[in-house]
Design a protein around this motif. Structure first.
Motif, mmCIF file in Angstrom:
data_model
loop_
_atom_site.group_PDB
_atom_site.id
_atom_site.type_symbol
_atom_site.label_atom_id
_atom_site.label_comp_id
_atom_site.label_asym_id
_atom_site.label_seq_id
_atom_site.Cartn_x
_atom_site.Cartn_y
_atom_site.Cartn_z
ATOM 1 N N ALA A 638 0.832 -1.209 0.000
ATOM 2 C CA ALA A 638 0.000 0.000 0.000
ATOM 3 C C ALA A 638 0.861 1.251 0.000
ATOM 4 O O ALA A 638 0.527 2.253 -0.627
ATOM 5 N N ASP A 639 1.991 1.224 0.717
ATOM 6 C CA ASP A 639 2.931 2.350 0.723
ATOM 7 C C ASP A 639 4.299 1.831 0.313
ATOM 8 O O ASP A 639 4.717 0.744 0.725
ATOM 9 N N LYS A 640 5.014 2.584 -0.502
ATOM 10 C CA LYS A 640 6.245 2.107 -1.125
ATOM 11 C C LYS A 640 7.493 2.756 -0.542
ATOM 12 O O LYS A 640 8.547 2.743 -1.165
ATOM 13 N N ARG A 641 7.390 3.322 0.671
ATOM 14 C CA ARG A 641 8.517 4.043 1.257
ATOM 15 C C ARG A 641 9.073 3.318 2.477
ATOM 16 O O ARG A 641 8.353 2.627 3.189
ATOM 17 N N ALA A 642 10.363 3.519 2.709
ATOM 18 C CA ALA A 642 11.025 2.934 3.880
ATOM 19 C C ALA A 642 12.259 3.747 4.203
ATOM 20 O O ALA A 642 12.865 4.366 3.321
#
Length: 650
Positions: A638-642
Motif C-alpha cells: 500500500a505504501d512504497k517508502r522505507a
C-alpha cells in the motif's frame, strides 16, 4: 470547445510555473538581444562578459561570464500532500539558509537582490558542483567567479547559465581553476558527441536481452537493474564508422560513470571495443578490447576514460568502428552513463590496466603496506584489504595537496588535515615513500570520522586493516573509497555488537539521490539526540525504491539494521543477498512487514524513535568477497517508502 481549450491552457501554464529548476536554451527565447555595442567583454576566458552584458545579449554557447556569487535559487515548498510528502512550489532567490547544492546565483555586485539582475548557474555533478555550491561552501559568498557555459532564457525562473564546463574562482590566495572547459572537444574530431540531448549518430544494438542504450541525464545511458530485478543482456552502443586512411595517430576519450557494478566483473561488463571489419552486425565483426580508466562502479561520479590510443593496426584503415559493449546478468545489472565521446587526431596515453580484485586477499589475509604499494596506481580499480600502522597524516595547507616531498606529511599529530592518514608496515616508519596515503572523500563516510587523527588522536600507532580501492590519494600511492576497516591488537573495534544506529558499510551521502531507482541519502536523529546518522530512504508515494550495498569484500555471517515505514502507513521491505550467499536456511530474500513511524514524514533530516521491533538481525551463509545486499520496497504494498539505517554486516 472553448472551455476545454481554456482549461488545457491553464493546466499547461501551471505545469510550466511549477516545474522547478528546468532550463530553457536560448533558441526558445523569442526576445531580441541588445545592441552588442553596449556589451562589456567578448565572452572569451580572458575577456568574459560581465553579468549586465550577459543579460543584455540573451544568447551564446560556450561563453565565459564573470560576476559575484550572491546566493542560490532555493526550492520552495507549500505544505504537504495527503501522504505527507512536501508540495514543491517553485524556486526563490536567497542569500542564506540554502537547501540545494545544484545551482548558484551570480550578479554584478555583491549586494544585488533584484531577480531581474541575476543569473542562476546550473552546476553539474562533480568538481564544479562540489567546489562552487554555497550550501556546502558558504565561504564562496561574495567571491568573484568566471564561468563557461551556455545561455538559457529561463532556469529556476530567472535568466540562466547551463551546461557548465569550467570555472575560475578568484580567492584570497589566488585563482582556482575548476573543470577543463572542453564541452565540444577538438573542432576537427572524427567523432564529437556530447549525448546532451540525443544519441547522435550512435546506434544501440541488442545482441541478447531487451535492453537499449537511451539518452537520459544528458548522457548515453543503459541500466541493467531496477526494483523488479536484473535484466540479462548484451547491448552495444556503436559509433558511426570513420575513415582513418590518412591518419598517423588518433585517440578516443569520453567521460563515464558506473554504479551498482560488481568489482570482480566491472572490466568485463563495461568495454571499449574497436573493429575494422564491422558491416552492420556486431556478432560477425572482429573486435579488439581497448583498456580504459574504469569508473568507480559504486557511484554516479564521472571520470575520464583517459586518452585511449587507437592501435597501429587500425591507423590507415578506411573503415574503423568504435563501440561500447555492455553486459548484465541475472545477478549483476549496473547503470552506465557516458558523456562527451570524442575520437580525434593525436597521441594517446598508456592506460594502466589495473589488477582485478584478487581471490587470495581477504580480511584475514590482507596485503602488508609494502606489497600494496606495488599494486596501487593512479587510476586503479583493484579493491583489496591492506594492513598497517597509522603513523601520521597529510599536512594542512595548499602546499601539501600533492604528497611528493617529506615536508608534505607529518609523522605525528601536529597541523594535519582530517581527510587523510598515513599507514606503514612499521609503527616507527618515518620515510614517506614507504607509506600509503589513505584518502577520505565523500565515498568514505564511515571511515573518515572513525580513522582520521584530527578527531581521533589516540589512533596514532594503532594497527588497522582497511578495505578500499588501491588508488593514488593526494598524488601518492594509497587507497580511496574505504568501505570497511577494523583495528587490531587493542584498537577500538568498529564492528558493533547489538543494536546501534551507525553503519559499518558505506551508505549514500545525505544529499545523494537516484530518482530512477527512487533511492535517496539522508540523515536521521534518534529521539532528542543531536547526533546525525546516515540513512537510505527508499521509494516515493508512487514508486518502489531499490538500493544495493557496496561489495562486502569478505565472508560475513551476520546482517543487522533498523527499518521503519512511513508515518501512518504500512509497507513491505525485501532484503536480498546477491552475487553469492544466502540467509541461514537457504533463502536468498527476506520479506519484512514495516510498521509506520511517527518521525518518518516530510524530508531529511528525520527524527525517529525506533522500537525494538524495528530492529532486524539475520544470519548469513556462503557470503563471498563480491556479495552485495539489495534492499527494495515492494510494488504491491500500500505504501512504497522505507527508511533504513544502522546497517551492519559482520
Amino acid at each position: 470547445m472553448k472551455k476545454i481549450l481554456n482549461a488545457l491552457f491553464l493546466t499547461l501554464l501551471a505545469v510550466i510555473t511549477f516545474s522547478g529548476c528546468s532550463d530553457v536554451p536560448a533558441p526558445y527565447d523569442i526576445k531580441e538581444g541588445g545592441d552588442d555595442s553596449e556589451l562589456v567583454g567578448d565572452g572569451s576566458k580572458n575577456n568574459p562578459y560581465d553579468v549586465t552584458s550577459y543579460l543584455i545579449k540573451k544568447s551564446g554557447t560556450d561563453i565565459w561570464v564573470e560576476g559575484y556569487i550572491v546566493g542560490c535559487m532555493n526550492n520552495k515548498y507549500d505544505g504537504v500532500d495527503a501522504s505527507g510528502e512536501p508540495v514543491f512550489a517553485g524556486n526563490e532567490f536567497v542569500t542564506s539558509n540554502f537547501n540545494v547544492n545544484t545551482n548558484i546565483v551570480i550578479a554584478a555586485t555583491t549586494s544585488e537582490t533584484s531577480t531581474a539582475k541575476i543569473i542562476a548557474v546550473k552546476l553539474p555533478a562533480g568538481d564544479l558542483r562540489d567546489k562552487l555550491n554555497v550550501k556546502d561552501n558558504n565561504g564562496n559568498l561574495g567571491m568573484s567567479v568566471k564561468i563557461k557555459g551556455n545561455y538559457a532564457s529561463k532556469y529556476c525562473g530567472v535568466t540562466g547559465l547551463i551546461d557548465i564546463t569550467a570555472a575560475v574562482l578568484h580567492t584570497s590566495t589566488g585563482d582556482v581553476e575548476i573543470g577543463d572547459g572542453s564541452s565540444e572537444g577538438p573542432t576537427d574530431a572524427y567523432i564529437n558527441e556530447s549525448f546532451k540531448s540525443s544519441l547522435g549518430g550512435f546506434t544501440s544494438v541488442s545482441v541478447s536481452g531487451t535492453l537499449s542504450w537511451i539518452n537520459d541525464y544528458s548522457s548515453a545511458m543503459i541500466k541493467g537493474g531496477s526494483a523488479e530485478g536484473k535484466f540479462p543482456s548484451e547491448t552495444w552502443l556503436v559509433a558511426p564508422t570513420i575513415n582513418l586512411s590518412q591518419e598517423t595517430e588518433a585517440y578516443i576519450t569520453f567521460k563515464h560513470a558506473i554504479n551498482y557494478a560488481d568489482a570482480a566483473t566491472i572490466k568485463d561488463y563495461h568495454q571499449l571495443m574497436i573493429s575494422k571489419d564491422y558491416t552492420g552486425n556486431v556478432s560477425q565483426a572482429t573486435w579488439t578490447n581497448l583498456p580504459i580508466v574504469m569508473a568507480s562502479g559504486n557511484s554516479f561520479t564521472f571520470v575520464s576514460s583517459g586518452n585511449v590510443g587507437i592501435p597501429a593496426e587500425f591507423i590507415g584503415q578506411s573503415s574503423v568502428t568504435i563501440a561500447l559493449k555492455y553486459t548484465s546478468t541475472e545477478v549483476t545489472g549496473s547503470t552506465w552513463e557516458v558523456q562527451n565521446f570524442v575520437v580525434a587526431h593525436g597521441k594517446g596515453e598508456e592506460i594502466v590496466d589495473p589488477e582485478p580484485p584478487v581471490t587470495d586477499n581477504s580480511k584475514d589475509n590482507p596485503y602488508d603496506v609494502t606489497k600494496a604499494l606495488t599494486l596501487t596506481s593512479t587510476n586503479g580499480t583493484a579493491i583489496a584489504w591492506v594492513k598497517g600502522y597509522i603513523v601520521g597524516g597529510v599536512k594542512n595547507g595548499n602546499d601539501a595537496n600533492t604528497v611528493d616531498a617529506p615536508e608534505d606529511v607529518v609523522f605525528g599529530l601536529d597541523d594535519i588535515r582530517n581527510s587523510a592518514i598515513l599507514i606503514a608496515a612499521s609503527k616507527e616508519e618515518t620515510d614517506y615513500t614507504k607509506c600509503m596515503v589513505i584518502g577520505f572523500g565523500k565515498d568514505s563516510p564511515t571511515a573518515k570520522p572513525a580513522l582520521n587523527l584530527v578527531d581521533n588522536p589516540d589512533n596514532l600507532g594503532k594497527e588497522v586493516v582497511i578495505l578500499g580501492t588501491l588508488k593514488y590519494a593526494f598524488g601518492a600511492p594509497g587507497m580511496k573509497t574505504i568501505t570497511d576497516f577494523e583495528f587490531l591488537e587493542g584498537g577500538s573495534d568498529p564492528e558493533p555488537t547489538g543494536p546501534v544506529y551507525t553503519s559499518n558499510i558505506t551508505l549514500p551521502a545525505k544529499d545523494w539521490s537516484n530518482s530512477s531507482d527512487a533511492a535517496y541519502g539522508g540523515i536521521v536523529k534518534i529521539g532528542t539526540e543531536e547526533t546525525e546518522y546516515p540513512i537510505v530512504k527508499l521509494g516515493t508515494t508512487k514508486l518502489a525504491g531499490v538500493w544495493s550495498s557496496p561489495v562486502l569484500g569478505a565472508a560475513k555471517t551476520k546482517l543487522a539494521f533498523y527499518a521503519v515505514g512511513w508515518k501512518g502507513k504500512s509497507g513491505i521491505l525485501k532484503v536480498t543477498i546477491e552475487n553469492g550467499g544466502t540467509f541461514e536456511g537457504g533463502e536468498a530474500t527476506k520479506q519484512i512487514d514495516l510498521a509506520g513511524n511517527i518521525g518518518a514524514t516530510s524530508n531529511s533530516p528525520f527524527t525517529i524513535t525506533p522500537a525494538d521491533s524495528d530492529y532486524y538481525e539475520f544470519t548469513l551463509t556462503g557470503i563471498t568477497a563480491t556479495s552485495t545486499i539489495k534492499f527494495n520496497t515492494a510494488e504491491e504494498a500500500a505504501d512504497k517508502r522505507a527508511i533504513i539505517f544502522g546497517i551492519n554486516v559482520n
